[in-house]
Motif scaffolding. Structure first.
Motif, mmCIF file in Angstrom:
data_model
loop_
_atom_site.group_PDB
_atom_site.id
_atom_site.type_symbol
_atom_site.label_atom_id
_atom_site.label_comp_id
_atom_site.label_asym_id
_atom_site.label_seq_id
_atom_site.Cartn_x
_atom_site.Cartn_y
_atom_site.Cartn_z
ATOM 1 N N PRO A 210 0.798 -1.129 0.154
ATOM 2 C CA PRO A 210 -0.020 0.031 -0.164
ATOM 3 C C PRO A 210 0.985 1.222 0.170
ATOM 4 O O PRO A 210 1.759 1.256 0.714
ATOM 5 C CB PRO A 210 -0.668 -0.186 1.473
ATOM 6 C CG PRO A 210 -0.013 -1.147 2.181
ATOM 7 C CD PRO A 210 0.813 -1.908 1.424
ATOM 8 N N CYS A 212 0.882 5.663 -0.451
ATOM 9 C CA CYS A 212 0.084 7.104 -0.404
ATOM 10 C C CYS A 212 0.565 7.841 -1.450
ATOM 11 O O CYS A 212 1.777 8.070 -1.644
ATOM 12 C CB CYS A 212 -0.092 7.501 0.946
ATOM 13 S SG CYS A 212 -0.577 9.090 1.062
ATOM 14 N N ARG A 216 -1.361 13.815 -7.788
ATOM 15 C CA ARG A 216 -1.328 12.757 -8.958
ATOM 16 C C ARG A 216 -0.108 12.845 -9.661
ATOM 17 O O ARG A 216 0.684 13.822 -9.786
ATOM 18 C CB ARG A 216 -2.553 13.550 -10.065
ATOM 19 C CG ARG A 216 -2.680 12.614 -11.002
ATOM 20 C CD ARG A 216 -3.635 12.866 -12.217
ATOM 21 N NE ARG A 216 -3.713 12.181 -13.303
ATOM 22 C CZ ARG A 216 -4.019 10.845 -13.675
ATOM 23 N NH1 ARG A 216 -4.472 10.196 -12.626
ATOM 24 N NH2 ARG A 216 -4.050 10.413 -14.715
ATOM 25 N N THR A 224 3.189 5.440 -15.522
ATOM 26 C CA THR A 224 2.520 5.462 -14.370
ATOM 27 C C THR A 224 1.665 6.697 -14.122
ATOM 28 O O THR A 224 1.895 7.802 -14.238
ATOM 29 C CB THR A 224 3.700 5.618 -13.488
ATOM 30 O OG1 THR A 224 4.368 4.661 -13.455
ATOM 31 C CG2 THR A 224 3.272 5.525 -11.727
ATOM 32 N N LEU A 226 -1.279 8.024 -11.395
ATOM 33 C CA LEU A 226 -2.046 7.413 -10.061
ATOM 34 C C LEU A 226 -2.801 8.731 -9.325
ATOM 35 O O LEU A 226 -1.997 9.654 -9.333
ATOM 36 C CB LEU A 226 -1.162 6.883 -9.010
ATOM 37 C CG LEU A 226 -0.426 5.671 -9.434
ATOM 38 C CD1 LEU A 226 0.718 5.303 -8.323
ATOM 39 C CD2 LEU A 226 -1.321 4.424 -9.423
ATOM 40 N N ASP A 227 -3.965 8.637 -9.056
ATOM 41 C CA ASP A 227 -4.662 9.686 -8.309
ATOM 42 C C ASP A 227 -4.213 9.899 -7.118
ATOM 43 O O ASP A 227 -3.596 8.653 -6.286
ATOM 44 C CB ASP A 227 -6.075 9.426 -8.554
ATOM 45 C CG ASP A 227 -6.802 9.644 -10.033
ATOM 46 O OD1 ASP A 227 -6.154 10.372 -10.642
ATOM 47 O OD2 ASP A 227 -7.615 8.898 -10.287
ATOM 48 N N HIS A 231 -3.124 3.109 -2.742
ATOM 49 C CA HIS A 231 -3.010 2.215 -3.695
ATOM 50 C C HIS A 231 -2.171 1.129 -3.282
ATOM 51 O O HIS A 231 -1.200 1.431 -2.676
ATOM 52 C CB HIS A 231 -2.367 2.962 -5.063
ATOM 53 C CG HIS A 231 -3.200 4.151 -5.537
ATOM 54 N ND1 HIS A 231 -3.890 3.994 -6.651
ATOM 55 C CD2 HIS A 231 -2.851 5.481 -5.221
ATOM 56 C CE1 HIS A 231 -4.291 5.382 -6.832
ATOM 57 N NE2 HIS A 231 -3.710 6.243 -6.044
ATOM 58 N N ASP A 232 -2.767 -0.093 -3.773
ATOM 59 C CA ASP A 232 -2.139 -1.219 -3.362
ATOM 60 C C ASP A 232 -1.213 -1.764 -4.511
ATOM 61 O O ASP A 232 -1.726 -1.979 -5.803
ATOM 62 C CB ASP A 232 -2.831 -2.405 -3.047
ATOM 63 C CG ASP A 232 -3.119 -2.705 -1.395
ATOM 64 O OD1 ASP A 232 -2.418 -1.995 -0.539
ATOM 65 O OD2 ASP A 232 -4.210 -3.058 -1.149
ATOM 66 N N LEU A 233 0.023 -1.570 -4.682
ATOM 67 C CA LEU A 233 0.706 -1.803 -5.896
ATOM 68 C C LEU A 233 1.573 -3.059 -5.907
ATOM 69 O O LEU A 233 2.170 -3.497 -4.703
ATOM 70 C CB LEU A 233 1.913 -0.744 -6.068
ATOM 71 C CG LEU A 233 1.208 0.770 -6.201
ATOM 72 C CD1 LEU A 233 2.296 1.695 -6.367
ATOM 73 C CD2 LEU A 233 0.354 0.713 -7.336
ATOM 74 N N ASP A 237 3.100 -2.991 -11.948
ATOM 75 C CA ASP A 237 2.830 -1.219 -11.122
ATOM 76 C C ASP A 237 3.567 -1.195 -10.230
ATOM 77 O O ASP A 237 4.097 -0.012 -10.200
ATOM 78 C CB ASP A 237 1.061 -1.360 -10.856
ATOM 79 C CG ASP A 237 0.079 -1.629 -11.781
ATOM 80 O OD1 ASP A 237 0.328 -1.160 -13.087
ATOM 81 O OD2 ASP A 237 -1.121 -2.047 -11.574
#
Length: 440
Positions: A210, A212, A216, A224, A226-227, A231-233, A237
Motif C-alpha cells: 500500500p 500513499c 496526482r 504510471t 495514479l490519483d 493504492h495497493d501496488l 505497477d
C-alpha cells in the motif's frame, strides 16, 4: 543550492528538516533487502511444516554467485558459529543493474541502453547490538572516486573520478563494492544484485504494497498514472512506481529516491505486520522470489548466513530503521558530494548509532495521509511495556513508577543528521509528491 540544501517550503518538511531530489532515464529496482532477509529467516526458523521444504527448495534457487576479492574483515565468509550471533555490525550492499537481458521488452527495448551500469546502490547497515538499522541510497549521478579495478577482460581500469553508476562498467560488482567501501569507510562483506523481474516477483509475494499519493502522478515514460489516495501496488505497477522520476517531485533522481522510500517504508511495515509474518506461505513466496531473481556474493549465498542476518533484522522496531540518501548538491553535470554531512552520517553508522533524519522527506515525498504528524495520541490509551522508549520524549514526573521494572537501557545515543541528509524512518507513513504532465 551550493551547500546541497533545499529551499524553504519543501514538501514534506518537518520543523528544521530537509530531504531528496533528482535523476535521468527511468529505471530503478526494489530496495527490499532487509525485508527479504527477514522473510527468509522467518520461513526457515518457523515451526510450520513448510519450513523443511522451503529450505531445500530455496537452496536450489540461488543464482550464480558474485565472487569478491579477499578482504581484511572481521566478518568471516563461513556461516556464523551461532545463528543470529554476529561480532560487530553487518554491512550489505544491494545493487540494481540496468541490464535488461532476459527481462523481456516490457521495460523498454532490451537492445537500448543496456550497458553495465549500477543505477541503484543501497547499503544496509545493522548495528552490532541489532537495535537499529540504516539504509543508505546513493544517487546514481553522484561523482565519486573509483579505485583501480579489473574488468571482465582482465584489464586494469581506473582510478578515475566518475559517476557512481559507472563502477560496474569499470570492473563489475567487485568494483562497485570497492567504490562504496572507499566512499563510506565501511567494509562490505555481503552483496546482492537484482533486476526488473525480481521487483515484480517480490511485490507479488507479499500481496501488494500500500502506498500513499498526495498529488496526482503522471509519467508517460513508465506509464504510471495514479490519483491522490491509497493504492495497493504489485507486479509491473510496483516496478513502474519505483522507476518513475518524471512523475514525482522535480523529476530528478533525488526525487525518485524519496518516492522509493515511500514504497520501502510501507514494504517494511507490510512484512512486519501479522498478516505477513503469520502466513508462512507468503513468507516462503517472498524468500523464493528473492533467491530466484537475485545474485549473491559467496559470503551471502548460504541459508544459515541469511537466517543469521534476518534474525538480526526482524525484531528491530520500525522507528529504528532509517532510510536516508547520501547527501549531495545537484548540478547540470550530476550530483556532487556534501562531504561534511556525509562524514557525520558514516561516523554515526561506524559507531553503530541509530540515526534520525532531521530534514524533510525531500521533493519526491511528503508527510501525508495517516502520517505520524496527523495521528493524535490518546493520553488514556494503555502503554505497551514492550514498546521502545523515545529518549527525546518528555518525562511526566507525575507518572507512576513500577518498582519491579528493570532499569532502562539507554543504548547508543541517537545521531541527529544534518538537514541535507534526507530521509525518513520506517514507521513514518509518507506520501508520494506527484506531478502532472503539465508540470513537466
Amino acid at each position: 543550492m551550493a551547500d546541497g540544501r533545499m529551499p524553504g517550503g519543501v514538501p514534506g518538511a518537518r520543523a528544521g528538516v530537509i530531504r531528496h531530489g533528482r535523476q535521468r532515464t527511468s529505471r530503478a529496482w526494489a530496495t527490499v533487502l532487509a525485508v527479504l532477509a527477514s522473510a527468509v529467516a522467518v520461513v526457515l526458523v518457523s515451526g510450520v511444516s513448510v519450513a523443511a521444504i522451503a529450505a531445500w527448495d530455496l537452496s536450489r534457487s540461488v543464482q550464480p554467485l558474485i565472487v569478491l576479492p579477499p578482504a581484511d574483515t572481521d566478518h568471516p565468509d563461513a556461516p556464523p558459529p551461532q545463528i543470529g550471533a554476529y561480532e560487530g555490525g553487518i554491512n550489505l550492499l544491494l545493487i540494481g543493474s540496468d541490464s535488461r537481458q532476459g527481462q523481456g521488452t516490457a521495460f523498454g527495448d532490451p537492445e537500448e541502453e543496456t550497458g553495465e551500469l549500477n543505477d541503484v546502490n543501497i547499503l544496509l547497515h545493522i548495528s552490532a547490538d541489532h537495535s537499529n538499522a540504516t539504509v543508505v541510497s546513493f544517487p546514481r549521478d553522484l561523482f565519486v572516486d573509483i579505485p583501480e579495478c579489473t574488468n571482465a577482460d582482465g584489464d586494469s581500469t581506473g582510478p578515475a573520478t566518475d559517476k557512481i553508476n559507472t563502477a560496474l562498467f569499470y570492473g563489475g560488482v567487485p568494483c562497485a563494492v570497492a567504490t562504496i567501501e572507499d566512499l563510506t569507510g565501511l567494509t562490505i562483506p555481503f552483496v546482492a544484485e537484482v533486476q526488473f523481474l525480481g521487483v515484480i516477483a517480490m511485490s507479488n509475494a507479499v500481496g501488494g504494497v500500500p502506498v500513499c499519493v498526495s498529488d496526482r502522478i503522471e509519467d508517460e515514460y513508465t506509464g504510471t498514472y495514479l490519483d491522490p489516495g491509497m493504492h495497493d501496488l504489485s507486479g509491473v505497477d510496483a516496478l513502474q512506481f519505483l522507476r518513475t522520476r518524471h512523475g514525482v517531485g522535480d523529476g530528478s533522481d533525488l526525487s525518485r529516491i524519496g518516492n522509493q522510500q515511500v514504497f520501502l517504508s510501507s514494504l517494511v511495515r507490510t512484512v512486519k505486520s501479522s498478516e505477513t509474518l503469520g502466513d508462512p506461505f507468503k513468507l516462503y513466496g517472498l524468500a523464493k522470489a528473492a533467491l530466484d531473481n537475485m545474485r549473491f556474493s559467496e559470503s551471502l549465498a548460504n541459508l544459515d548466513t541469511m537466517v543469521s542476518i534476518a534474525i538480526a533484522l526482524k525484531d528491530i522496531p520500525e522507528q529504528n530503521i532509517a532510510f536516508v540518501q547520501y547527501p549531495g548538491s545537484v548540478t547540470v553535470e550530476g550530483v556532487y558530494q556534501n562531504e561534511e554531512s556525509a562524514a557525520v552520517l558514516f561516523d554515526a553508522i561506524a559507531a553503530d548509532q541509530p540515526v534520525l533524519p532531521t530534514g524533510s522527506t525531500g521533493l519526491g515525498s511528503t508527510l501525508g495521509l495517516g502520517g505520524p504528524d496527523e495521528v493524535p495520541v490518546d493520553p488514556a490509551a494503555p502503554v505497551d511495556p514492550a514498546a521502545p522508549v523515545d529518549p527525546a520524549a518528555p518525562v511526566d514526573p507525575a507518572a507512576p513508577v513500577d518498582p519491579a521494572a528493570p532499569p532502562a537501557d539507554a543504548g547508543a545515543p541517537v545521531a541527529a543528521l544534518p538537514d541535507d541528509v534526507l530521509g525518513q524512518t520506517a514507521d513514518e507513513v509518507t506520501c508520494s509528491n506527484g506531478r502532472t504532465l503539465e508540470e513537466q
